[in-house]
Design a protein around this motif. Sequence first.
Motif, mmCIF file in Angstrom:
data_model
loop_
_atom_site.group_PDB
_atom_site.id
_atom_site.type_symbol
_atom_site.label_atom_id
_atom_site.label_comp_id
_atom_site.label_asym_id
_atom_site.label_seq_id
_atom_site.Cartn_x
_atom_site.Cartn_y
_atom_site.Cartn_z
ATOM 1 N N PHE A 143 -27.124 15.084 -23.228
ATOM 2 C CA PHE A 143 -26.799 14.266 -24.381
ATOM 3 C C PHE A 143 -25.448 14.684 -24.945
ATOM 4 C CE2 PHE A 143 -31.309 14.312 -23.898
ATOM 5 C CZ PHE A 143 -31.754 13.066 -24.310
ATOM 6 N N THR A 144 -24.639 13.707 -25.339
ATOM 7 C CA THR A 144 -23.366 13.965 -25.997
ATOM 8 C C THR A 144 -23.443 13.401 -27.407
ATOM 9 O OG1 THR A 144 -22.171 13.789 -23.898
ATOM 10 C CG2 THR A 144 -20.868 13.623 -25.927
ATOM 11 N N VAL A 145 -23.167 14.243 -28.392
ATOM 12 C CA VAL A 145 -23.276 13.868 -29.802
ATOM 13 C C VAL A 145 -21.994 14.232 -30.527
ATOM 14 C CG1 VAL A 145 -24.433 14.445 -31.985
ATOM 15 C CG2 VAL A 145 -25.789 14.026 -29.926
ATOM 16 N N SER A 146 -21.585 13.372 -31.433
ATOM 17 C CA SER A 146 -20.450 13.683 -32.297
ATOM 18 C C SER A 146 -20.946 13.815 -33.730
ATOM 19 C CB SER A 146 -19.393 12.573 -32.222
ATOM 20 O OG SER A 146 -19.859 11.394 -32.831
ATOM 21 N N THR A 165 -17.353 17.014 -31.132
ATOM 22 C CA THR A 165 -18.282 16.486 -30.135
ATOM 23 C C THR A 165 -18.779 17.618 -29.253
ATOM 24 O OG1 THR A 165 -17.108 14.370 -30.106
ATOM 25 C CG2 THR A 165 -18.557 14.835 -28.243
ATOM 26 N N ALA A 166 -20.051 17.540 -28.872
ATOM 27 C CA ALA A 166 -20.625 18.574 -28.002
ATOM 28 C C ALA A 166 -21.750 17.973 -27.178
ATOM 29 C CB ALA A 166 -21.129 19.749 -28.833
ATOM 30 N N ARG A 167 -22.176 18.709 -26.154
ATOM 31 C CA ARG A 167 -23.237 18.257 -25.255
ATOM 32 C C ARG A 167 -24.405 19.232 -25.288
ATOM 33 N NH1 ARG A 167 -20.777 17.407 -19.472
ATOM 34 N NH2 ARG A 167 -22.464 15.870 -19.244
ATOM 35 N N GLY A 168 -25.587 18.738 -24.918
ATOM 36 C CA GLY A 168 -26.768 19.572 -24.852
ATOM 37 C C GLY A 168 -27.839 18.928 -24.004
ATOM 38 N N SER A 169 -28.895 19.692 -23.680
ATOM 39 C CA SER A 169 -29.968 19.174 -22.837
ATOM 40 C C SER A 169 -30.984 18.364 -23.637
ATOM 41 C CB SER A 169 -30.677 20.324 -22.116
ATOM 42 O OG SER A 169 -31.214 21.235 -23.050
ATOM 43 N N ALA A 181 -35.924 15.926 -8.210
ATOM 44 C CA ALA A 181 -35.778 16.690 -9.451
ATOM 45 C C ALA A 181 -35.022 17.981 -9.206
ATOM 46 C CB ALA A 181 -37.149 16.983 -10.056
ATOM 47 N N ARG A 182 -35.295 18.624 -8.080
ATOM 48 C CA ARG A 182 -34.576 19.867 -7.767
ATOM 49 C C ARG A 182 -33.117 19.579 -7.454
ATOM 50 N NH1 ARG A 182 -36.140 24.820 -7.121
ATOM 51 N NH2 ARG A 182 -38.346 24.242 -7.106
ATOM 52 N N ASP A 183 -32.873 18.517 -6.692
ATOM 53 C CA ASP A 183 -31.485 18.148 -6.368
ATOM 54 C C ASP A 183 -30.698 17.785 -7.625
ATOM 55 O OD1 ASP A 183 -32.046 18.556 -3.711
ATOM 56 O OD2 ASP A 183 -32.243 16.432 -3.216
ATOM 57 N N ASP A 184 -31.399 17.259 -8.635
ATOM 58 C CA ASP A 184 -30.748 16.877 -9.890
ATOM 59 C C ASP A 184 -30.552 18.052 -10.842
ATOM 60 O OD1 ASP A 184 -30.518 14.236 -9.152
ATOM 61 O OD2 ASP A 184 -32.389 13.616 -10.116
ATOM 62 N N GLY A 185 -30.910 19.259 -10.399
ATOM 63 C CA GLY A 185 -30.704 20.441 -11.234
ATOM 64 C C GLY A 185 -31.858 20.767 -12.155
ATOM 65 N N GLY A 186 -33.045 20.245 -11.835
ATOM 66 C CA GLY A 186 -34.197 20.465 -12.689
ATOM 67 C C GLY A 186 -34.559 21.929 -12.889
ATOM 68 N N VAL A 200 -23.372 9.752 -28.637
ATOM 69 C CA VAL A 200 -22.277 9.138 -27.889
ATOM 70 C C VAL A 200 -22.733 8.698 -26.503
ATOM 71 C CG1 VAL A 200 -19.975 9.524 -26.915
ATOM 72 C CG2 VAL A 200 -20.578 10.504 -29.148
ATOM 73 N N ALA A 201 -23.529 9.543 -25.841
ATOM 74 C CA ALA A 201 -23.958 9.220 -24.474
ATOM 75 C C ALA A 201 -25.217 9.989 -24.115
ATOM 76 C CB ALA A 201 -22.846 9.541 -23.476
ATOM 77 N N ARG A 202 -25.983 9.390 -23.222
ATOM 78 C CA ARG A 202 -27.140 10.053 -22.619
ATOM 79 C C ARG A 202 -27.038 9.831 -21.128
ATOM 80 N NH1 ARG A 202 -31.931 9.547 -20.280
ATOM 81 N NH2 ARG A 202 -33.720 10.809 -20.964
ATOM 82 N N GLU A 203 -26.909 10.929 -20.376
ATOM 83 C CA GLU A 203 -26.661 10.831 -18.940
ATOM 84 C C GLU A 203 -27.717 11.598 -18.152
ATOM 85 O OE1 GLU A 203 -21.871 10.906 -18.740
ATOM 86 O OE2 GLU A 203 -22.798 12.625 -19.748
ATOM 87 N N GLY A 204 -27.941 11.174 -16.914
ATOM 88 C CA GLY A 204 -28.844 11.873 -16.017
ATOM 89 C C GLY A 204 -30.281 11.427 -16.136
ATOM 90 N N PRO A 205 -31.125 11.871 -15.199
ATOM 91 C CA PRO A 205 -32.552 11.504 -15.190
ATOM 92 C C PRO A 205 -33.288 12.184 -16.337
ATOM 93 C CG PRO A 205 -32.103 13.163 -13.527
ATOM 94 C CD PRO A 205 -30.766 12.744 -14.061
ATOM 95 N N ASP A 206 -34.487 11.711 -16.636
ATOM 96 C CA ASP A 206 -35.245 12.226 -17.770
ATOM 97 C C ASP A 206 -35.465 13.728 -17.702
ATOM 98 O OD1 ASP A 206 -35.415 9.722 -18.856
ATOM 99 O OD2 ASP A 206 -37.438 9.307 -18.132
ATOM 100 N N HIS A 207 -35.716 14.251 -16.506
ATOM 101 C CA HIS A 207 -36.042 15.667 -16.389
ATOM 102 C C HIS A 207 -34.806 16.566 -16.429
ATOM 103 C CE1 HIS A 207 -35.479 14.147 -12.238
ATOM 104 N NE2 HIS A 207 -34.834 15.279 -12.084
ATOM 105 N N ALA A 208 -33.617 15.989 -16.384
ATOM 106 C CA ALA A 208 -32.392 16.789 -16.448
ATOM 107 C C ALA A 208 -31.312 16.033 -17.213
ATOM 108 C CB ALA A 208 -31.912 17.132 -15.037
#
Length: 239
Positions: A204-207, A217-221, A118-123, A193-201
């Motif tokens: 989301f990309t939405v248009s 289009t923009a991204r958010g956590s 989780a820490r390595d993934d940027g948690g 549009v997309a959901r990337e990465g593990p659940d804890h980090a």
Amino acid sequence: MVHRGPLEPYRGHVLSADLDPAALAFLAALTGAAPARHDLWHDALTHGSMGEARDYQRLEFLGDRVLGLAIAELLFGEAGASEGKLSQRLNVLVSRETCAEVARTLGVPAHIRLGKQARDDGGADSDNILGDVMEALIGALFLERGFVAARDFVRKAWAPVVATGAGQRKHPKAALQEWAAGNRRKPPVYTLVAREGPDHAATFTVSVAVKGVGEATARGSSKQDAETAAAREFMQNFG
């Protein structure tokens, strides 16, 4: 409003959970007194990726409600503000994004107990995790010292955000909805549009599109944060 004292002991939790010296010093400086209930604060800083029996989720549930009440009481003191304006500001000030911003300002990320992956993934920089931990810390403070202490902490910690006037402007999604109606357009349509990465980090990309006008289009956590960012981007480009 009735200002209650500390609650009964945190049922089902042992009192022997130890915090490292750095975390103890941090919490003492943050809250104005050394933690008396190490189990509460240990849980508040512990993410589920540690694989331990207890983590911050229950305290986050409680802290979310304490935060909402503390901010609502603060905003109620604003003379002349309508219920709609108060709700608008409350929603922004208790949002996960704002909680994460406050956590970063206070230096919380360095003390979160995360599993290696989780820490390595940027948690430690995830809005989702930081927002949850911030609420869990408020929950721990409420249980240990009561509502008045928790309220005073929230007022101090949130003061810089409140001072910026956060939430006084209309929420980007509401602004876009009104803009579309005012320009006789169909309501905006949001698409994941997309959901990337593990659940804890996760990211989301939405248009968002308004027929006959354009798309942004923009991204958010979180999906909600991405929708908000997309609406804001749309208004900057087409509003």
